[in-house]
Design a protein around this motif. Structure first.
Motif, PDB file in Angstrom:
ATOM      1  N   LEU A  50       0.822  -1.204   0.000  1.00 41.24           N
ATOM      2  CA  LEU A  50       0.000   0.000   0.000  1.00 41.24           C
ATOM      3  C   LEU A  50       0.853   1.250   0.000  1.00 41.24           C
ATOM      4  O   LEU A  50       0.380   2.328  -0.359  1.00 41.24           O
ATOM      5  CB  LEU A  50      -0.938  -0.059   1.185  1.00 41.24           C
ATOM      6  CG  LEU A  50      -1.660  -1.409   1.095  1.00 41.24           C
ATOM      7  CD1 LEU A  50      -2.493  -1.670   2.289  1.00 41.24           C
ATOM      8  CD2 LEU A  50      -2.490  -1.463  -0.158  1.00 41.24           C
ATOM      9  N   ALA A  63      -5.795   2.653   0.434  1.00 43.91           N
ATOM     10  CA  ALA A  63      -5.355   2.409  -0.943  1.00 43.91           C
ATOM     11  C   ALA A  63      -6.549   2.434  -1.883  1.00 43.91           C
ATOM     12  O   ALA A  63      -6.488   3.023  -2.965  1.00 43.91           O
ATOM     13  CB  ALA A  63      -4.639   1.065  -1.043  1.00 43.91           C
ATOM     14  N   VAL A  96       2.947   1.683  -2.133  1.00 38.48           N
ATOM     15  CA  VAL A  96       2.938   1.988  -3.564  1.00 38.48           C
ATOM     16  C   VAL A  96       1.718   2.834  -3.915  1.00 38.48           C
ATOM     17  O   VAL A  96       1.825   3.826  -4.638  1.00 38.48           O
ATOM     18  CB  VAL A  96       2.944   0.685  -4.382  1.00 38.48           C
ATOM     19  CG1 VAL A  96       2.950   1.003  -5.860  1.00 38.48           C
ATOM     20  CG2 VAL A  96       4.128  -0.163  -4.018  1.00 38.48           C
ATOM     21  N   ALA A  97       0.555   2.463  -3.367  1.00 38.72           N
ATOM     22  CA  ALA A  97      -0.660   3.226  -3.656  1.00 38.72           C
ATOM     23  C   ALA A  97      -0.485   4.672  -3.207  1.00 38.72           C
ATOM     24  O   ALA A  97      -0.817   5.602  -3.942  1.00 38.72           O
ATOM     25  CB  ALA A  97      -1.853   2.602  -2.954  1.00 38.72           C
ATOM     26  N   ILE A 149       2.150   6.549  -5.510  1.00 34.99           N
ATOM     27  CA  ILE A 149       1.919   6.732  -6.942  1.00 34.99           C
ATOM     28  C   ILE A 149       0.573   7.364  -7.265  1.00 34.99           C
ATOM     29  O   ILE A 149       0.502   8.308  -8.063  1.00 34.99           O
ATOM     30  CB  ILE A 149       2.053   5.382  -7.689  1.00 34.99           C
ATOM     31  CG1 ILE A 149       3.396   4.746  -7.378  1.00 34.99           C
ATOM     32  CG2 ILE A 149       1.902   5.581  -9.186  1.00 34.99           C
ATOM     33  CD1 ILE A 149       4.579   5.626  -7.629  1.00 34.99           C
ATOM     34  N   ALA A 150      -0.510   6.873  -6.649  1.00 32.62           N
ATOM     35  CA  ALA A 150      -1.838   7.324  -7.087  1.00 32.62           C
ATOM     36  C   ALA A 150      -2.063   8.831  -6.861  1.00 32.62           C
ATOM     37  O   ALA A 150      -2.485   9.519  -7.798  1.00 32.62           O
ATOM     38  CB  ALA A 150      -2.927   6.485  -6.428  1.00 32.62           C
TER      39      ALA A 150
END
Lengths: 367, 371
Positions: free
Chosen positions: A207, A260, A209-210, A213-214
């Motif tokens: 998460l 996320a 990463v979420a 990046i998002a």
């Protein structure tokens, strides 16, 4: 502070701390590096734990960050041999390092607070239970750690803003001006690693990463300026974090997962609705282009025959389909569109250009 | 050796090994195409995206039948892929970010569903956890039958459409100009990749399944330039990793299958990168060293010839120190002289004085003519 407030505060701080380095990852097209690093820092933590024997030690953050840098280095070394492509290099290195970590944990560290589920999921709900005394205040450990990391990220971004901006958008120029893009690159990777380690406890590795990046990707759809993108990414991250907390509370589910999910939902919303780069405005623009083009065709056609004998025949609404190959109802709609815009006037089935319409036709022909 | 014995005697072990072998072959061979089409990380996104599909399938049907879960996983994987394509096509966000978003958001949603399920006491949901890291030992015969059947179908379709997929991977436009429906072939090949991924989820887990797509193909790529051979080798590497990983984790407690499989395949990758035929790092290093040595010998020989040409007698001896100075003080002149002496091209007169032999003069002339 109430527990709910503390959890939300940690969530917001974590999300914003992730969004800052994430912005640069998105712009440098290295998003998947955050996936790799957020997995391999686990190996750094495990190895550090074996050396120190204490899970609370701040040294673990450094061993984890070192492992993050090692991941980047190994990926680039394998890619550098030109034997595999870059994406494959990432896909080879991090699963291997992560696997070593998982096996080490399950074999040798099963009884310490380091189980693999927690690594993947994170347990934000428990964060307020783990407290420490900081400057005389009784605060959750996660809050202190993530607050420090956020502060460091903000300060570093502020101090190296110009360098980061240049190295991100024009690496060659940055190198030519002596800004050492390679050093900046590894510096950024170190920041990503440290942020990932800190966020790890709260939200788990995937998460991270979420959060990295998002929100920056969503911010990229709203602006073309780096400074605004950073602020927007932070805002979007914070909003997603709070929404995520309440969503999780309603469902009684994992907070990190729900954060996320919310970053995803916010991203989709922005992807659809963004004023200029959103999909809906893209569709609307395409539509408008279609009508404008048809209208231009109509005015050119009318101008062509204006004042000639054929105009009697040619410039009738029910003849347009013959000359412009338009379906009758499409022709009718175009004429209405043009009438609304004040480009043509209709009198007894015949069409006349207004002065505006004549200008438009001439303009369309000269372009 | 115990492992091998069990492989032939123990029914369960044999079944698990068979399933893992088919899984390895399917993911290895389809991974080859994924890698050649630069979709290595797509597998990562797909496998993570499959998690909510698995859990939703269970929530909706209440069934843990492997086929139901695999279908759920496949649907979610396809939705994730379409979502990713939509992001890259309609916005200026690049592929890497699109992958990262799909991967983490879908996985996060899967975790929400998983924890939501876990807090509702329901005995049947136990076991969905194994989808995170994989546990070959928990696989039942019906799971393995599903794996083998789906994996087998994927492999058969791959063989039937071999020529078309090859065309798709290497020259899509040419294929389109020949009248092949490239878009449909693309969808078909991607669907096969989804199948290869989802049948591996229970054995290897969503977190590490991507390695089963990337790594065997990356290893096989080092050994050959031919697609057929590469696909075959990749399938074999995948099968070796699958079988050894599932066996080790079934027989030793405390090992999840995924990490063991990944370590085995990573070992194969490292070995291939280092030692593979033409491309291997070790061989190219040795080749480079050999070329360097030959270059050094030639330099020393031609330097000696240049010196000798200034005298009536071409065998006039010269000091090593002069040669060294001519070589810009780089080391290794002594070693080169000795190597040349072994060839019979130079000989030591006394101390550090060296002269060309008639054979050496001939060699140096030839070299001068060539260059």
């Amino acid at each position: 502070m109430s527990v709910a407030f503390e959890i939300q505060l940690i969530a917001v701080i974590t999300a914003v701390a992730c969004a800052i380095p994430g912005t640069f990852l998105v712009l440098r097209r290295m998003s998947m590096m955050s996936d790799a690093i957020s997995h391999t820092v686990l190996l750094g933590i495990v190895l550090g734990f074996f050396v120190i024997g204490d899970l609370e030690s701040p040294f673990l953050i450094f061993s984890a960050a070192l492992m993050g840098l090692l991941t980047v280095f190994l990926t680039e070394a394998i890619y550098g041999t030109r034997l595999v492509k870059e994406d494959a290099a990432i896909g080879i290195v991090f699963p291997a390092l992560f696997s070593i970590a998982v096996i080490l944990i399950s074999r040798f560290a099963g009884n310490v607070h380091l189980d693999t589920d927690a690594v993947l999921l994170g347990e934000l709900a428990l964060a307020p239970l783990d407290r420490l005394n900081f400057l005389g205040l009784d605060l959750p450990r996660g809050l202190v750690i993530m607050g420090t990391i956020l502060l460091v990220n903000v300060v570093l971004t502020g101090v190296f803003y110009k360098e980061l901006k240049l190295a991100t958008f024009d690496r060659a120029l940055a190198a030519a001006l002596g800004f050492a893009p390679a050093a900046l690159h590894y510096g950024l990777m170190a920041v990503v690693s440290i942020t990932a380690v800190g966020a790890f406890d709260a939200v788990g590795s995937i998460l991270v990463v979420a959060l990295m990046i998002a929100p920056p990707a969503a911010a990229l759809l709203l602006t073309n300026r780096l400074d605004r993108m950073l602020v927007l990414a932070g805002l979007i991250a914070a909003i997603s974090a709070v929404l995520g907390y309440w969503f999780a509370r309603v469902l009684d589910a994992n907070i990190a997962g729900s954060m996320a999910t919310m970053t995803g939902i916010v991203f989709i919303t922005i992807m659809l609705l963004a004023p200029e780069k959103g999909i809906l405005s893209l569709i609307r623009r395409k539509q408008k282009q279609r009508w404008d083009f048809a209208q231009a065709m109509l005015t050119i056609h009318l101008l062509n025959h204006e004042g000639t004998e054929a105009a009697e025949n040619e410039n009738r609404v029910d003849h347009l389909w013959e000359h412009l190959r338009w379906q009758p109802n499409f022709a009718e709609e175009v004429v209405r569109y043009a009438e609304r815009k004040g480009v043509v006037r209709r009198r007894q089935g015949r069409l006349f250009l207004t002065d505006n319409g004549r200008d438009l036709a001439k303009q369309a022909m000269t372009h | 050796m115990d492992f091998l014995q069990l492989l032939f005697t123990d029914y369960t072990v044999r079944t698990v090994a068979l399933g893992a072998a088919v899984l390895g072959m399917a993911s290895g061979s389809l991974g080859t195409f994924a890698m050649l089409r630069r979709q290595s990380l797509l597998g990562d996104a797909m496998s993570h995206a499959a998690l909510p599909g698995v859990i939703l399938a269970f929530m909706l049907t209440g069934s843990k039948s492997p086929l139901v879960l695999v279908i759920g996983a496949a649907i979610a994987g396809v939705i994730g892929t379409l979502f990713m394509l939509a992001i890259t096509r309609y916005t200026k966000i690049k592929e890497d970010s699109a992958l990262g978003i799909v991967l983490s958001v879908f996985f996060g949603f899967g975790l929400v569903l998983l924890t939501f399920l876990q807090r509702n006491p329901d005995a049947r949901q136990a076991g969905l956890n194994t989808f995170l890291f994989g546990q070959a030992a928990t696989m039942l015969v019906r799971d393995i039958v599903t794996m083998v059947v789906l994996g087998g179908i994927a492999l058969v379709i791959l063989i039937l459409y071999w020529k078309e997929f090859k065309l798709l991977s290497f020259d899509r436009d040419f294929g389109a100009s020949l009248g092949y429906p490239m878009t449909y072939l693309d969808i078909l090949l991607t669907s096969l990749l989804v199948i290869a991924i989802v049948i591996g989820l229970q054995a290897v887990g969503v977190v590490l399944m991507s390695a089963m797509i990337v790594a065997p193909a990356a290893a096989a790529r080092q050994w050959t330039n031919r697609l057929g051979l590469m696909t075959g080798m990749s399938a074999v590497f995948g099968a070796i990793a699958g079988v050894s990983g599932s066996l080790i984790s079934s027989l030793q407690s405390g090992f999840s299958t995924g990490p063991v499989v990944v370590l085995v395949i990573s070992g194969i990758v490292i070995f291939s990168l280092l030692f593979a035929g033409n491309r291997g790092i070790i061989w190219s290093w040795i080749r480079q060293q050999r070329r360097r040595r030959i270059l050094r010998l030639e330099t020393v020989l031609s330097n000696m010839f240049k010196l000798a040409e200034q005298h009536e007698d071409l065998t006039h001896p010269h000091s090593r120190l002069v040669l060294r100075a001519m070589d810009h003080g780089r080391g290794g002149v002594e070693a080169s002289l000795k190597a040349l002496e072994e060839q019979g091209w130079v000989k030591r007169i006394e101390g550090d004085q060296w002269s060309l032999t008639p054979a050496g003069i001939e060699e140096a002339r030839q070299f001068a003519r060539q260059s």
